[in-house]
Design an enzyme around this catalytic site. Structure first.
Site, short mmCIF file in Angstrom:
data_model
loop_
_atom_site.label_atom_id
_atom_site.label_comp_id
_atom_site.label_asym_id
_atom_site.label_seq_id
_atom_site.Cartn_x
_atom_site.Cartn_y
_atom_site.Cartn_z
N GLU A 70 8.25 -19.10 29.31
CA GLU A 70 8.64 -19.39 28.46
C GLU A 70 10.14 -19.89 27.78
O GLU A 70 11.26 -20.12 28.17
CB GLU A 70 8.38 -19.41 27.14
CG GLU A 70 9.18 -19.95 26.25
CD GLU A 70 8.38 -20.17 24.64
OE1 GLU A 70 7.68 -20.03 24.20
OE2 GLU A 70 8.12 -21.48 23.65
N ASP A 90 3.55 -17.12 27.76
CA ASP A 90 4.33 -17.26 26.89
C ASP A 90 3.95 -15.93 26.14
O ASP A 90 3.04 -15.31 25.49
CB ASP A 90 3.38 -18.17 26.07
CG ASP A 90 4.25 -18.80 24.92
OD1 ASP A 90 5.03 -17.70 23.99
OD2 ASP A 90 3.63 -19.91 24.34
N ILE A 92 5.47 -14.65 23.29
CA ILE A 92 5.10 -14.54 21.87
C ILE A 92 4.26 -16.75 21.69
O ILE A 92 5.08 -17.55 22.02
CB ILE A 92 6.18 -14.75 21.51
CG1 ILE A 92 6.49 -13.27 20.76
CG2 ILE A 92 5.60 -14.38 19.33
CD1 ILE A 92 7.19 -12.71 19.77
N ASP A 93 2.98 -16.54 21.55
CA ASP A 93 2.84 -18.51 21.16
C ASP A 93 2.29 -18.17 19.77
O ASP A 93 1.54 -17.44 19.10
CB ASP A 93 1.90 -18.42 21.97
CG ASP A 93 1.26 -19.67 21.76
OD1 ASP A 93 2.32 -20.87 22.05
OD2 ASP A 93 0.44 -20.44 21.18
N THR A 95 5.86 -18.12 17.40
CA THR A 95 7.10 -17.70 17.12
C THR A 95 7.26 -17.63 16.01
O THR A 95 8.02 -17.60 14.88
CB THR A 95 8.23 -18.29 18.05
OG1 THR A 95 7.65 -17.54 19.89
CG2 THR A 95 9.28 -17.55 17.72
N ASP A 220 1.55 -22.63 27.23
CA ASP A 220 1.48 -22.75 25.66
C ASP A 220 -0.30 -23.23 26.51
O ASP A 220 -1.24 -22.14 25.20
CB ASP A 220 1.37 -23.24 24.66
CG ASP A 220 2.89 -23.74 24.53
OD1 ASP A 220 3.35 -22.56 24.42
OD2 ASP A 220 3.67 -24.69 24.25
O1 LIG Z 1 7.04 -21.68 20.61
P1 LIG Z 1 5.68 -21.17 20.96
O2 LIG Z 1 5.59 -20.33 19.34
O3 LIG Z 1 5.36 -19.76 22.12
O4 LIG Z 1 5.00 -22.39 21.23
C1 LIG Z 1 4.49 -23.81 20.01
C2 LIG Z 1 2.82 -23.02 19.27
O5 LIG Z 1 2.20 -23.01 20.09
C3 LIG Z 1 2.74 -24.28 18.64
O6 LIG Z 1 1.41 -23.76 17.87
C4 LIG Z 1 2.37 -25.57 18.94
O7 LIG Z 1 2.80 -26.73 18.02
C5 LIG Z 1 4.34 -25.85 19.95
O8 LIG Z 1 3.84 -26.57 20.60
C6 LIG Z 1 4.25 -24.48 20.82
O9 LIG Z 1 5.08 -25.14 21.68
MG LIG Z 2 3.59 -21.47 22.86
MG LIG Z 3 6.79 -18.55 22.84
#
Ligand SMILES: O=P([O-])([O-])O[C@@H]1[C@H](O)[C@H](O)[C@@H](O)[C@H](O)[C@H]1O
Ligand SMILES: [Mg+2]
Ligand SMILES: [Mg+2]
Length: 280
Positions: A70, A90, A92-93, A95, A220
């Site tokens: 990412e 990813d 940190i999913d 963030t 994600d």
């Molecule tokens: O940016 P990130 O925290 O890695 O990832 C996000 C999270 O998964 C969030 O729940 C989702 O609604 C977004 O579409 C993602 O992009």
């Molecule tokens: Mg994510």
């Molecule tokens: Mg992320």
């Protein structure tokens, strides 16, 4: 026959655990927040640090493998999924959760060869839950097998979704309209964990019947998709066709019946694909 990707999967689990320690430590410190595509698309130094930690350690062990990360893509690298072994990361999913200490944050690592996901690892850092799936061999949480819910009645279901970081009023209207349609079926409830990867693990664990979102990226959902399908679930596009992990939209459900029922209520729209040549 020995599993040729077993050592890569073992490495993914070990490095996801290590990454999780870094995330937990960082939660104790002040977090400097930066933004990417908009003021609500957040990134921190920990996202970048964890992604580099994962990539460096994989490169040492598997020097020919490729990466889609990412934060590397945000820094201008291509988001190309070829037939080569590719780690889809990813760091940190969730963030936004991380920034606010909202306690659902995951490290997500998918591994694809010949455009097929071979394994997926999602480490829910604060719950200390390691979700894993190997293609054809089932899905697990901390070593215990996972199975999706057997509920086929949408009116007895919980549905997970997210609002994402898209604030385009037209898109937001469609997101709310879909949400309204689904709530008024009526379903038992709607939930948002704040991370796509954990929402998918909740489907795989049988806690929610389905998760859908328009706006996600391949990193994600690469790992979570395999975890859902190996737990007996199904993946679908929001218009009902086959899922395409680069298309930025997904429905992950316990069954075809629930997935198709949800698709009927979603007001779909399209976003630029992750692998669109003009995007970066
Ligand atoms: O940016 P990130 O925290 O890695 O990832 C996000 C999270 O998964 C969030 O729940 C989702 O609604 C977004 O579409 C993602 O992009
Ligand atoms: Mg994510
Ligand atoms: Mg992320």
């Amino acid at each position: 026959m020995a599993d040729i990707w077993q050592s890569a999967m073992d490495h993914a689990v070990a490095i996801a655990r290590k990454a999780g320690e870094v995330v937990r430590e960082a939660l104790r410190d002040d977090r400097k927040v930066m933004t990417k595509s908009s003021s609500v698309d957040l990134v921190t130094q920990t996202d970048q640090r964890v992604e580099q930690l994962i990539i460096q350690s994989v490169k040492e062990k598997f020097p020919t493998h490729k990466f889609i990360g990412e934060e590397s893509v945000a820094a201008g690298e291509a988001c190309d999924l070829t037939d080569s072994p590719t780690w889809i990361i990813d760091p940190i999913d969730g963030t936004t959760n991380f920034v606010h200490s909202f306690p659902f944050v995951a490290v997500s690592i998918g591994f694809s060869v010949n455009n097929q996901t071979e394994f997926g690892v999602v480490y829910s850092c604060l719950e200390d839950k390691m979700f894993t799936a190997r293609r054809g061999k089932g899905a697990f949480c901390n070593g215990e097998p996972l199975q999706v819910s057997d509920q086929e009645d949408i009116k007895q279901s919980i549905i997970a979704t997210e609002f994402g970081s898209n604030r385009d009023p037209e898109a937001v209207d469609k997101i709310f309209s879909s949400l309204r349609n689904i709530l008024c079926i009526p379903v038992h409830g709607v939930r948002s964990a704040g991370t796509a990867a954990i929402n998918m693990c909740l489907v795989a664990s049988g806690c929610v019947e389905a998760y859908y979102e328009i706006g996600i990226h391949v990193w994600d959902v690469a790992a979570g998709s395999l975890i859902v399908s190996e737990a007996g679930g199904v993946l679908m596009d929001v218009e009902g066709g086959e899922v395409d992990l680069m298309s930025r939209r997904i429905v992950a459900a316990n069954s075809r019946t629930i997935a198709e029922r949800i698709v009927k209520e979603i007001e779909s729209f399209s976003l630029p694909r992750d692998d669109a040549p003009t995007k970066h």
